[in-house]
Design a protein around this motif. Structure first.
Motif, short mmCIF file in Angstrom:
data_model
loop_
_atom_site.label_atom_id
_atom_site.label_comp_id
_atom_site.label_asym_id
_atom_site.label_seq_id
_atom_site.Cartn_x
_atom_site.Cartn_y
_atom_site.Cartn_z
N ASN A 31 0.79 -1.23 0.00
CA ASN A 31 0.00 0.00 0.00
C ASN A 31 0.82 1.28 0.00
O ASN A 31 0.28 2.37 0.10
CB ASN A 31 -1.04 0.00 1.13
CG ASN A 31 -0.43 -0.08 2.52
OD1 ASN A 31 0.73 0.28 2.72
ND2 ASN A 31 -1.20 -0.55 3.48
N ASP A 288 -3.91 -6.14 4.53
CA ASP A 288 -3.95 -4.86 3.80
C ASP A 288 -3.15 -3.79 4.52
O ASP A 288 -3.13 -2.65 4.11
CB ASP A 288 -5.40 -4.41 3.57
CG ASP A 288 -6.17 -4.20 4.87
OD1 ASP A 288 -5.59 -4.35 5.96
OD2 ASP A 288 -7.38 -3.88 4.79
N PRO A 294 -4.49 0.97 6.68
CA PRO A 294 -5.48 1.84 6.07
C PRO A 294 -6.69 2.03 6.98
O PRO A 294 -6.85 1.34 7.98
CB PRO A 294 -5.87 1.09 4.80
CG PRO A 294 -5.74 -0.34 5.21
CD PRO A 294 -4.53 -0.39 6.11
N SER A 347 -10.19 2.21 0.07
CA SER A 347 -8.81 2.29 -0.08
C SER A 347 -8.14 1.60 -1.15
O SER A 347 -7.38 2.13 -1.83
CB SER A 347 -8.17 1.87 1.15
OG SER A 347 -8.40 0.72 1.57
N THR A 348 -8.33 0.40 -1.46
CA THR A 348 -7.41 -0.17 -2.36
C THR A 348 -8.00 -1.10 -3.33
O THR A 348 -8.82 -1.81 -3.05
CB THR A 348 -6.53 -1.06 -1.60
OG1 THR A 348 -7.09 -2.25 -1.57
CG2 THR A 348 -6.32 -0.65 -0.30
N THR A 356 -3.72 0.73 -3.58
CA THR A 356 -3.01 0.03 -2.54
C THR A 356 -3.80 -1.19 -2.19
O THR A 356 -4.92 -1.34 -2.60
CB THR A 356 -2.93 0.90 -1.31
OG1 THR A 356 -4.22 1.10 -0.83
CG2 THR A 356 -2.31 2.21 -1.63
N SER A 357 -3.27 -2.06 -1.38
CA SER A 357 -4.05 -3.20 -1.00
C SER A 357 -4.63 -2.98 0.34
O SER A 357 -4.60 -3.83 1.18
CB SER A 357 -3.22 -4.45 -1.03
OG SER A 357 -1.91 -4.17 -1.01
N SER A 358 -5.13 -1.83 0.61
CA SER A 358 -5.60 -1.54 1.94
C SER A 358 -7.08 -1.58 2.13
O SER A 358 -7.57 -1.30 3.18
CB SER A 358 -5.11 -0.16 2.34
OG SER A 358 -5.42 0.75 1.36
N SER A 396 -6.27 -4.10 -4.47
CA SER A 396 -5.03 -4.77 -4.36
C SER A 396 -3.98 -4.32 -5.29
O SER A 396 -3.00 -4.75 -5.33
CB SER A 396 -5.21 -6.22 -4.52
OG SER A 396 -5.50 -6.57 -5.77
N GLY A 399 -1.53 1.69 -5.72
CA GLY A 399 -1.65 2.39 -4.49
C GLY A 399 -2.70 3.42 -4.55
O GLY A 399 -2.50 4.56 -4.23
N THR A 401 -5.70 5.40 -3.22
CA THR A 401 -6.33 5.65 -1.94
C THR A 401 -7.65 6.32 -2.22
O THR A 401 -7.70 7.40 -2.76
CB THR A 401 -5.48 6.59 -1.10
OG1 THR A 401 -4.21 5.99 -0.92
CG2 THR A 401 -6.13 6.84 0.22
#
Length: 440
Positions: A31, A288, A294, A347-348, A356-358, A396, A399, A401
């Motif tokens: 992320n 994440d 996140p 988020s992601t 991101t992966s968040s 995922s 990045g 956001t």
């Protein structure tokens, strides 16, 4: 000849011993935007396989949002050799919302991977997802929430044909090809061509984001089941796979949904446990929070890779679910009152700028399934009953956001390895739904 027979036997064993694919969603970057390499994917896949108390045969599958390695234009993602090394099955992803040029790069990466890894690769492919929430992103609500370009049904159908052509006569020739989207996209009659062209349908659903309904943790199971049932009703008998769902362990309150370890476990027990081992499912998500956490955070482990989850995932002592969610509960929260669409947020997700992966970045806000379901600008007569509201998302890759909305993968329409920032708002989506209802 001996080698060929051995590979066939291995593939047969793989398909017959696995009752259902079960895994997590994985982005191509961390992320902070750093690209994952093969060792990173291997570490994540091994962690998932070794989770303490894992139900349903364990988490041995991985859903990807792109087939392109982050930081390259058309090289195969490092998750493929990592999957071969760890015997992890793959739900491949072809990112579509960014346009024909990106799809060409995805196909180039797919062909290259087939040439390089051959039967070892083909034996591990659970399926290929051509796009992720593109129909939602191209809907009036998706456009209103600035989800960035999606794709028309005709485009997705065309891309599905290109993928089938690319894998014809290869070790992936028999891989089932489908599309992932929100339930509101699937029940919209204008998208029927995509259903017809698909071998299976993937649904992303997140009750946590459904703040136009009573989205308490107590009602989340009904909201999820309603979305799942509506998708199955629209599928015309084709398999429906759960490609994303989950509940945050920390973060902001959305409507009446409060992130916490206890609520995440409750959602896991009530929604996940009845599906694990019997339905193809990719949970959002293993992790994440790497390197940053996140808001919200959906990972069942924290910022460090560990096989000890943040809560008990064993499904032991979990009460059996009711026969079906189609028998709507008497509470107002389980009676759909309007249809909305999906809203992006959090988020992601995979391709879309850089996600991101968040956390998820797109989700449904619809509240109900009345006699006539209004989906964006199309009116369709619903076949399902009960509550059909659910959120969705996937996150995922790069990045991205996203803020103020609710979906991981629908964050932006650019490629997963990019770096876009998506934003949206639940209130805007709800307003769009109300306008559609008033017009009717």
């Amino acid at each position: 000849m001996h080698s060929s027979c051995s590979l066939m036997a291995l593939a047969a064993t793989f398909s017959t011993t696995l009752a259902a694919f079960q895994g997590f969603n994985y982005g191509s970057t961390f992320n902070n935007g750093a690209a994952k390499v093969q060792s990173d994917f291997e570490a994540e896949f091994k962690t998932a396989q070794g989770l303490v108390g894992a139900p349903g045969g364990g988490f041995t599958s991985a859903r990807l949002y792109t087939t392109v390695q982050a930081g390259t234009s058309n090289q195969p993602i490092a998750a493929i050799p990592a999957a071969i090394a760890t015997k992890t099955s793959l739900l491949l992803g072809i990112w579509c919302s960014a346009g024909d040029g990106i799809v060409d790069n995805e196909l180039a990466a797919l062909r290259s991977a087939i040439t390089k890894y051959g039967a070892d690769f083909g034996s591990l492919v659970a399926g290929i997802s051509v796009g992720s929430e593109d129909l939602y992103r191209n809907s009036p609500t998706g456009i209103l929430n600035k989800e960035n370009p999606g794709k028309d049904p005709a485009d997705i159908v065309r891309y599905i044909k290109l993928v089938r052509d690319a894998i014809a006569g290869t070790p992936l020739a028999n891989a089932p090809v489908g599309h992932v989207d929100t339930w509101t996209a699937w029940v919209n009659g204008s998208n029927q061509a995509v259903i017809d062209a698909s071998d299976w349908l993937g649904v992303d659903a997140y009750p946590y984001f459904q703040d136009t309904q009573t989205n308490t943790i107590e009602n989340s199971k009904d909201l999820f089941n309603a979305a799942f049932d509506a998708t199955k009703a629209a599928a015309g008998g084709k398999p429906v796979w759960v490609t994303e769902t989950g509940y945050p362990v920390s973060g902001k309150t959305v409507g009446l949904a409060v992130p916490s370890l206890q609520n995440a476990k409750t959602y896991w027990d009530q929604v996940g446990c009845p599906l694990f081992g019997s339905t193809n499912i990719w949970w959002y998500t293993l992790q994440d929070a790497a390197p940053a956490t996140p808001n919200p955070s959906f990972g069942i482990i924290g910022s460090s890779l560990t096989t000890t989850p943040l809560y008990d995932i064993s499904c032991n002592n979990v009460n059996p679910p009711p026969p079906s969610s189609t028998s709507a509960s008497s509470s107002s929260s389980s009676t759909p009152s309007s249809s909305s669409s999906q809203v992006s947020s959090s988020s992601t997700k995979e391709p879309a700028g850089s996600i991101t992966s968040s956390g998820p970045s797109s989700s449904l806000v619809s509240s109900t399934l009345p006699t006539t379901l209004v989906t964006d600008t199309t009116v369709v007569q619903p076949t399902p009953t009960g509550n059909v509201v659910s959120g969705s998302g996937s996150g995922s890759n790069g990045g991205v956001t996203t803020t103020g909305t609710s979906s991981p993968s629908a964050a932006t329409g650019t490629h997963p390895n990019g770096g876009a920032v998506a934003s949206g708002s639940m209130s805007a989506a709800f307003a769009a739904v109300m306008v559609a209802i008033l017009v009717l």
